[in-house]
Design an enzyme around this catalytic site. Structure first.
Site, mmCIF file in Angstrom:
data_model
loop_
_atom_site.group_PDB
_atom_site.id
_atom_site.type_symbol
_atom_site.label_atom_id
_atom_site.label_comp_id
_atom_site.label_asym_id
_atom_site.label_seq_id
_atom_site.Cartn_x
_atom_site.Cartn_y
_atom_site.Cartn_z
ATOM 1 N N ASN A 109 0.742 -1.275 0.134
ATOM 2 C CA ASN A 109 0.000 -0.038 -0.009
ATOM 3 C C ASN A 109 0.989 1.302 0.163
ATOM 4 O O ASN A 109 1.826 1.416 0.558
ATOM 5 C CB ASN A 109 -1.019 -0.211 1.115
ATOM 6 C CG ASN A 109 -2.116 -1.270 1.141
ATOM 7 O OD1 ASN A 109 -2.115 -1.590 -0.140
ATOM 8 N ND2 ASN A 109 -2.675 -1.557 2.231
ATOM 9 N N HIS A 161 5.911 -0.556 -2.546
ATOM 10 C CA HIS A 161 5.527 0.090 -3.698
ATOM 11 C C HIS A 161 5.689 1.760 -3.555
ATOM 12 O O HIS A 161 4.996 2.463 -4.411
ATOM 13 C CB HIS A 161 4.252 -0.351 -4.044
ATOM 14 C CG HIS A 161 4.081 -1.627 -4.685
ATOM 15 N ND1 HIS A 161 2.908 -2.470 -4.804
ATOM 16 C CD2 HIS A 161 4.943 -2.587 -5.059
ATOM 17 C CE1 HIS A 161 3.132 -3.753 -5.249
ATOM 18 N NE2 HIS A 161 4.384 -3.872 -5.263
ATOM 19 N N CYS A 207 11.169 15.263 -8.485
ATOM 20 C CA CYS A 207 11.025 15.859 -9.564
ATOM 21 C C CYS A 207 11.551 14.713 -10.509
ATOM 22 O O CYS A 207 12.439 14.020 -10.189
ATOM 23 C CB CYS A 207 11.918 16.982 -9.741
ATOM 24 S SG CYS A 207 12.362 17.674 -11.457
ATOM 25 N N GLY A 262 -5.130 -9.023 2.734
ATOM 26 C CA GLY A 262 -5.652 -8.344 1.997
ATOM 27 C C GLY A 262 -5.052 -7.850 0.685
ATOM 28 O O GLY A 262 -5.067 -6.678 0.142
ATOM 29 N N THR A 263 -4.270 -8.889 0.111
ATOM 30 C CA THR A 263 -3.838 -8.855 -1.182
ATOM 31 C C THR A 263 -4.309 -9.874 -1.997
ATOM 32 O O THR A 263 -4.384 -11.272 -1.646
ATOM 33 C CB THR A 263 -2.262 -8.493 -0.783
ATOM 34 O OG1 THR A 263 -1.661 -8.850 -2.194
ATOM 35 C CG2 THR A 263 -1.694 -9.836 0.031
ATOM 36 N N SER A 264 -4.394 -9.533 -3.277
ATOM 37 C CA SER A 264 -5.012 -10.632 -4.293
ATOM 38 C C SER A 264 -3.758 -11.643 -4.653
ATOM 39 O O SER A 264 -4.147 -12.528 -5.308
ATOM 40 C CB SER A 264 -5.431 -9.927 -5.638
ATOM 41 O OG SER A 264 -4.379 -9.051 -6.095
ATOM 42 N N ASN A 285 -8.125 -12.666 3.982
ATOM 43 C CA ASN A 285 -8.882 -12.304 2.990
ATOM 44 C C ASN A 285 -10.269 -12.297 2.642
ATOM 45 O O ASN A 285 -10.821 -13.422 3.499
ATOM 46 C CB ASN A 285 -8.097 -12.557 1.623
ATOM 47 C CG ASN A 285 -8.247 -11.796 0.498
ATOM 48 O OD1 ASN A 285 -9.412 -11.578 -0.067
ATOM 49 N ND2 ASN A 285 -7.015 -11.356 -0.157
#
Ligand code: OAD
Length: 254
Positions: free
Chosen positions: A110, A127, A135, A197-199, A223
């Site tokens: 997340n 991620h 920049c 909670g992750t696919s 899940n």
């Protein structure tokens, strides 16, 4: 009101005796905060876009206005919501583990920063994060104010033609080296791994559970629905994490 999910005893026992726990979270953990998961259809003005087509360096090159608007919108959405009981339960579990001198690593896909807001400390953001930007040309870093940018795409204050981008990992980009190293260390040393909670379809995170299990770690999953990891897991809870995690952590820390 639905009934409360059953918490498998094997999961409670494994957590109580774990010397190093590794937790992997995905968008489902933030769903009960009101944030949409990555693969949910977008709503409102974003309904016509596929998130997969906005989260790439090519999309940013092609249309920096659109891509930065989308991430700015997501920062705004985050500002309207708060961590839910699942995030808080994980912070409580970390505190309980560290008070006993045990290892705890939270790997998250997340980018919303809600784990840290809830008090989690050892968070590895695989991620990246939408809360800091840089920049794209000179890499000067910026902390997002939480308020929408004045204009799109946002511009670098230092370099005239520089456009800002969020510090997230887009499809086709490398994960931050430090994050991937910390993840591999945790997978290599944990005795319990929980995927929440992750696919489980985006690499490399999707292979973590399998790798930890192959080394002999107990593998669990929380899940709403079965995932590719379910068959490999020692036990699973199919329920909302905001409901299941507080129940699980209450039992572990009782
Ligand atoms: P996904 O949107 O792919 O999956 C969300 C998962 O959460 C699904 O398996 C749902 O069943 C589950 N879920 C939804 N609500 C839940 C709840 N309340 N409690 C428990 N589970 C729930 O999100 P991720 O797996 O996080 O990467 O996606 C992984 C990565 O794919 C994202 O970080 C993003 C995307 O491509 C990048 O942007 C690089």
């Amino acid at each position: 009101m639905g009934s409360l999910p059953a918490i498998p005893d094997s999961m409670v026992e494994s957590l109580r005796s774990s010397e190093h726990l590794c937790v992997l979270t995905g968008a489902g953990v933030s769903a009960e905060s009101g944030l949409r998961t990555f693969r949910d259809a977008l709503t409102g003005m974003w309904a016509k876009y596929d998130p997969m087509s906005l989260a790439t360096p090519e999309a940013f090159e092609r249309d920096p206005d659109l891509v930065t608007r989308w991430y700015d919108f997501r920062v705004g959405e985050g500002g309207k919501h708060t961590p839910n009981p699942g995030h808080h339960a994980l912070a409580r579990l970390e505190e309980w583990m560290t008070a006993r001198d045990r290892g705890f690593t939270l790997l998250t896909q997340n980018v919303d920063g809600f784990h840290q807001d809830a008090g989690s400390r050892e968070v590895v953001e695989l991620h990246g994060t939408i809360r800091t930007w840089r920049c794209a040309r000179c890499s000067t870093g910026y902390t997002h104010s939480g308020r929408p940018f004045d204009a799109y795409p946002p511009r670098c204050e230092r370099c005239p033609d520089g456009v800002l981008r969020p510090n997230v990992v887009w499809f086709g980009e490398m994960l931050p080296e430090e994050a991937i190293e910390r993840a591999h260390d945790a997978i290599a040393s944990c005795d319990v791994f929980i995927s929440i909670g992750t696919s489980g379809v985006v690499q490399p995170a999707s292979s973590f559970g399998e790798a930890a299990g192959a080394r002999g770690a107990k593998v669990f999953e929380i899940n709403l629905e079965p995932t590719p990891l379910t068959a490999r897991a020692d036990a699973s809870i199919h329920a909302p994490s905001g409901l299941a995690l507080p129940l699980l952590v209450d039992r572990v820390t009782a």
